[in-house]
Design a protein around this motif. Structure first.
Motif, PDB file in Angstrom:
ATOM      1  N   VAL A 105     -27.909  51.025 142.755  1.00  0.00           N
ATOM      2  CA  VAL A 105     -29.228  51.798 142.933  1.00  0.00           C
ATOM      3  C   VAL A 105     -30.028  50.942 143.696  1.00  0.00           C
ATOM      4  O   VAL A 105     -30.221  50.012 143.309  1.00  0.00           O
ATOM      5  CB  VAL A 105     -29.999  52.376 141.622  1.00  0.00           C
ATOM      6  CG1 VAL A 105     -31.294  53.118 142.340  1.00  0.00           C
ATOM      7  CG2 VAL A 105     -28.973  53.520 141.195  1.00  0.00           C
ATOM      8  N   HIS A 106     -30.301  51.275 145.047  1.00  0.00           N
ATOM      9  CA  HIS A 106     -31.411  50.646 145.920  1.00  0.00           C
ATOM     10  C   HIS A 106     -32.416  51.525 145.963  1.00  0.00           C
ATOM     11  O   HIS A 106     -32.601  52.804 145.693  1.00  0.00           O
ATOM     12  CB  HIS A 106     -30.736  49.907 147.000  1.00  0.00           C
ATOM     13  CG  HIS A 106     -29.693  49.113 146.898  1.00  0.00           C
ATOM     14  ND1 HIS A 106     -29.798  47.714 146.575  1.00  0.00           N
ATOM     15  CD2 HIS A 106     -28.281  49.484 147.242  1.00  0.00           C
ATOM     16  CE1 HIS A 106     -28.747  47.163 146.583  1.00  0.00           C
ATOM     17  NE2 HIS A 106     -27.617  48.045 146.610  1.00  0.00           N
ATOM     18  N   GLY A 107     -33.403  51.213 146.734  1.00  0.00           N
ATOM     19  CA  GLY A 107     -34.697  51.805 147.035  1.00  0.00           C
ATOM     20  C   GLY A 107     -34.985  51.488 148.749  1.00  0.00           C
ATOM     21  O   GLY A 107     -34.709  50.221 149.121  1.00  0.00           O
ATOM     22  N   MET A 140     -38.379  47.423 152.639  1.00  0.00           N
ATOM     23  CA  MET A 140     -37.882  46.697 151.396  1.00  0.00           C
ATOM     24  C   MET A 140     -37.255  47.526 150.313  1.00  0.00           C
ATOM     25  O   MET A 140     -37.630  48.902 150.180  1.00  0.00           O
ATOM     26  CB  MET A 140     -39.125  45.841 150.665  1.00  0.00           C
ATOM     27  CG  MET A 140     -40.184  46.480 149.995  1.00  0.00           C
ATOM     28  SD  MET A 140     -41.727  45.962 150.124  1.00  0.00           S
ATOM     29  CE  MET A 140     -42.452  46.126 151.675  1.00  0.00           C
ATOM     30  N   CYS A 141     -36.595  46.862 149.353  1.00  0.00           N
ATOM     31  CA  CYS A 141     -36.182  47.635 148.527  1.00  0.00           C
ATOM     32  C   CYS A 141     -36.919  47.552 147.292  1.00  0.00           C
ATOM     33  O   CYS A 141     -37.453  46.517 146.752  1.00  0.00           O
ATOM     34  CB  CYS A 141     -34.512  47.001 148.072  1.00  0.00           C
ATOM     35  SG  CYS A 141     -33.892  47.716 146.623  1.00  0.00           S
ATOM     36  N   HIS A 142     -37.212  48.842 146.652  1.00  0.00           N
ATOM     37  CA  HIS A 142     -38.033  48.615 145.539  1.00  0.00           C
ATOM     38  C   HIS A 142     -37.268  49.009 144.220  1.00  0.00           C
ATOM     39  O   HIS A 142     -37.991  49.715 143.261  1.00  0.00           O
ATOM     40  CB  HIS A 142     -39.061  49.589 145.824  1.00  0.00           C
ATOM     41  CG  HIS A 142     -38.729  50.973 145.987  1.00  0.00           C
ATOM     42  ND1 HIS A 142     -37.902  51.386 146.822  1.00  0.00           N
ATOM     43  CD2 HIS A 142     -39.322  52.110 145.447  1.00  0.00           C
ATOM     44  CE1 HIS A 142     -37.661  52.811 146.437  1.00  0.00           C
ATOM     45  NE2 HIS A 142     -38.793  53.193 145.711  1.00  0.00           N
ATOM     46  N   GLU A 143     -35.825  49.056 144.237  1.00  0.00           N
ATOM     47  CA  GLU A 143     -35.472  49.277 142.828  1.00  0.00           C
ATOM     48  C   GLU A 143     -34.617  47.995 142.559  1.00  0.00           C
ATOM     49  O   GLU A 143     -33.808  47.482 143.296  1.00  0.00           O
ATOM     50  CB  GLU A 143     -34.433  50.586 143.110  1.00  0.00           C
ATOM     51  CG  GLU A 143     -34.962  51.622 143.065  1.00  0.00           C
ATOM     52  CD  GLU A 143     -35.584  52.339 141.936  1.00  0.00           C
ATOM     53  OE1 GLU A 143     -35.251  51.910 140.873  1.00  0.00           O
ATOM     54  OE2 GLU A 143     -36.550  53.193 142.294  1.00  0.00           O
ATOM     55  N   TYR A 144     -34.979  47.471 141.406  1.00  0.00           N
ATOM     56  CA  TYR A 144     -34.239  46.115 140.941  1.00  0.00           C
ATOM     57  C   TYR A 144     -32.636  46.233 141.314  1.00  0.00           C
ATOM     58  O   TYR A 144     -32.451  47.216 140.554  1.00  0.00           O
ATOM     59  CB  TYR A 144     -34.603  45.770 139.757  1.00  0.00           C
ATOM     60  CG  TYR A 144     -34.092  44.130 139.308  1.00  0.00           C
ATOM     61  CD1 TYR A 144     -34.536  43.258 140.066  1.00  0.00           C
ATOM     62  CD2 TYR A 144     -33.029  44.205 138.405  1.00  0.00           C
ATOM     63  CE1 TYR A 144     -34.154  41.929 139.942  1.00  0.00           C
ATOM     64  CE2 TYR A 144     -32.645  42.661 138.037  1.00  0.00           C
ATOM     65  CZ  TYR A 144     -32.897  41.785 138.794  1.00  0.00           C
ATOM     66  OH  TYR A 144     -32.551  40.430 138.764  1.00  0.00           O
ATOM     67  N   CYS A 145     -32.068  45.429 142.003  1.00  0.00           N
ATOM     68  CA  CYS A 145     -30.745  45.652 142.376  1.00  0.00           C
ATOM     69  C   CYS A 145     -29.993  44.406 141.949  1.00  0.00           C
ATOM     70  O   CYS A 145     -28.666  44.182 142.598  1.00  0.00           O
ATOM     71  CB  CYS A 145     -30.398  46.208 143.519  1.00  0.00           C
ATOM     72  SG  CYS A 145     -31.247  45.188 144.872  1.00  0.00           S
ATOM     73  N   GLY A 146     -30.598  43.502 141.172  1.00  0.00           N
ATOM     74  CA  GLY A 146     -29.606  42.209 140.897  1.00  0.00           C
ATOM     75  C   GLY A 146     -30.550  40.965 141.465  1.00  0.00           C
ATOM     76  O   GLY A 146     -31.805  40.882 141.722  1.00  0.00           O
ATOM     77  N   GLY A 148     -30.617  39.022 143.794  1.00  0.00           N
ATOM     78  CA  GLY A 148     -31.286  38.839 145.277  1.00  0.00           C
ATOM     79  C   GLY A 148     -31.907  39.965 145.639  1.00  0.00           C
ATOM     80  O   GLY A 148     -32.264  40.273 146.826  1.00  0.00           O
ATOM     81  N   HIS A 149     -32.547  40.890 144.671  1.00  0.00           N
ATOM     82  CA  HIS A 149     -33.310  41.904 145.077  1.00  0.00           C
ATOM     83  C   HIS A 149     -34.562  41.657 146.128  1.00  0.00           C
ATOM     84  O   HIS A 149     -34.612  42.371 147.037  1.00  0.00           O
ATOM     85  CB  HIS A 149     -33.872  42.789 143.685  1.00  0.00           C
ATOM     86  CG  HIS A 149     -34.960  43.372 143.764  1.00  0.00           C
ATOM     87  ND1 HIS A 149     -34.777  44.903 144.514  1.00  0.00           N
ATOM     88  CD2 HIS A 149     -36.222  43.310 143.478  1.00  0.00           C
ATOM     89  CE1 HIS A 149     -36.106  45.418 144.493  1.00  0.00           C
ATOM     90  NE2 HIS A 149     -37.088  44.660 143.882  1.00  0.00           N
ATOM     91  N   HIS A 150     -35.107  40.452 145.640  1.00  0.00           N
ATOM     92  CA  HIS A 150     -36.361  40.271 146.565  1.00  0.00           C
ATOM     93  C   HIS A 150     -36.138  39.756 147.848  1.00  0.00           C
ATOM     94  O   HIS A 150     -36.835  39.767 148.677  1.00  0.00           O
ATOM     95  CB  HIS A 150     -37.145  39.105 145.739  1.00  0.00           C
ATOM     96  CG  HIS A 150     -36.347  37.911 145.753  1.00  0.00           C
ATOM     97  ND1 HIS A 150     -35.106  37.659 144.780  1.00  0.00           N
ATOM     98  CD2 HIS A 150     -36.326  36.668 146.515  1.00  0.00           C
ATOM     99  CE1 HIS A 150     -34.910  36.483 145.006  1.00  0.00           C
ATOM    100  NE2 HIS A 150     -35.325  35.871 145.934  1.00  0.00           N
ATOM    101  N   LEU A 151     -34.666  39.581 148.141  1.00  0.00           N
ATOM    102  CA  LEU A 151     -34.279  39.392 149.539  1.00  0.00           C
ATOM    103  C   LEU A 151     -34.081  40.578 150.473  1.00  0.00           C
ATOM    104  O   LEU A 151     -33.630  40.398 151.529  1.00  0.00           O
ATOM    105  CB  LEU A 151     -33.123  38.378 149.621  1.00  0.00           C
ATOM    106  CG  LEU A 151     -33.161  36.986 148.724  1.00  0.00           C
ATOM    107  CD1 LEU A 151     -31.982  36.343 148.627  1.00  0.00           C
ATOM    108  CD2 LEU A 151     -34.102  36.290 149.206  1.00  0.00           C
ATOM    109  N   MET A 152     -33.783  41.727 149.779  1.00  0.00           N
ATOM    110  CA  MET A 152     -33.412  42.800 150.353  1.00  0.00           C
ATOM    111  C   MET A 152     -34.611  43.358 151.138  1.00  0.00           C
ATOM    112  O   MET A 152     -35.254  44.151 150.536  1.00  0.00           O
ATOM    113  CB  MET A 152     -32.892  43.840 149.285  1.00  0.00           C
ATOM    114  CG  MET A 152     -32.138  44.938 149.947  1.00  0.00           C
ATOM    115  SD  MET A 152     -31.128  46.144 148.769  1.00  0.00           S
ATOM    116  CE  MET A 152     -30.498  47.203 149.563  1.00  0.00           C
ATOM    117  N   GLY A 153     -34.625  43.443 152.482  1.00  0.00           N
ATOM    118  CA  GLY A 153     -35.624  43.786 153.309  1.00  0.00           C
ATOM    119  C   GLY A 153     -35.641  43.702 154.702  1.00  0.00           C
ATOM    120  O   GLY A 153     -34.335  43.206 155.055  1.00  0.00           O
TER     121      GLY A 153
HETATM  122 CU1  CUA Z   1     -31.591  46.523 146.602  1.00  0.00          CU
HETATM  123 CU2  CUA Z   1     -33.097  45.816 144.771  1.00  0.00          CU
END
Ligand code: CUA
Length: 162
Positions: A105-107, A140-146, A148-153
């Motif tokens: 799940v991503h956002g 940005m991604c706003h669903e915690y996805c692991g 590297g979540h904070h890098l997803m943007g």
């Molecule tokens: Cu994709 Cu957090």
């Protein structure tokens, strides 16, 4: 004052708000849904993860021009990228985002454009916005996805029209 009358007023003080509050909430719901056209983001269909990237709309990814100042941004979210880091569009464009997830799940969150949808594996998310103001719109991604979540943007860059 009679004792009975006091009890009646006291009950009324509870009864009236308990009617008025739900009626007010229902009215607000009806006005926003049918008057202002505000809806909860919902899934726009299903996609087959096994053939993701082969079938429309995800056979062609990224920015796709579909008409004058009309674009689609087709994205597959996966750890930890949207596939597109920078998307350039001219000011005044209307953009439909079509997105899904390949894994978890991503956002998709683009605060300056008031876009906030979840990307769920197997479901298509669709949202349309018009971009009038030139500038950078971080996404940005706003669903915690692991890890590297904070890098997803990435960002949408709205270029001024010359
Ligand atoms: Cu994709 Cu957090």
């Amino acid at each position: 004052m009679k004792k009975g009358a006091t009890i009646y007023l006291y009950e009324l003080a509870w009864i009236l708000p308990s009617i008025a509050i739900p009626v007010g909430m229902l009215s607000a719901l009806l006005v926003t849904a049918f008057g202002a056209g505000i809806h909860v983001p919902s899934d726009a269909g299903r996609v087959d993860i096994a053939t993701l990237g082969q079938k429309a709309p995800f056979d062609k990814l990224g920015l796709v021009e579909i008409g004058p100042l009309r674009y689609e941004v087709r994205m597959i979210g996966q750890i930890w990228t949207f596939g597109e880091n920078e998307i350039h569009i001219p000011a005044g464009s209307t953009v439909t985002f079509l997105a899904t997830s390949r894994d978890v799940v991503h956002g998709l969150f683009i605060p300056k454009a008031n876009i906030n949808v979840m990307l769920l594996p197997g479901l298509l998310s669709r949202v349309t916005r018009r971009f009038d103001e030139p500038g950078e719109y971080p996404m940005m991604c706003h669903e915690y996805c692991g890890i590297g979540h904070h890098l997803m943007g990435g960002k949408i860059i709205v270029d001024p029209r010359s």
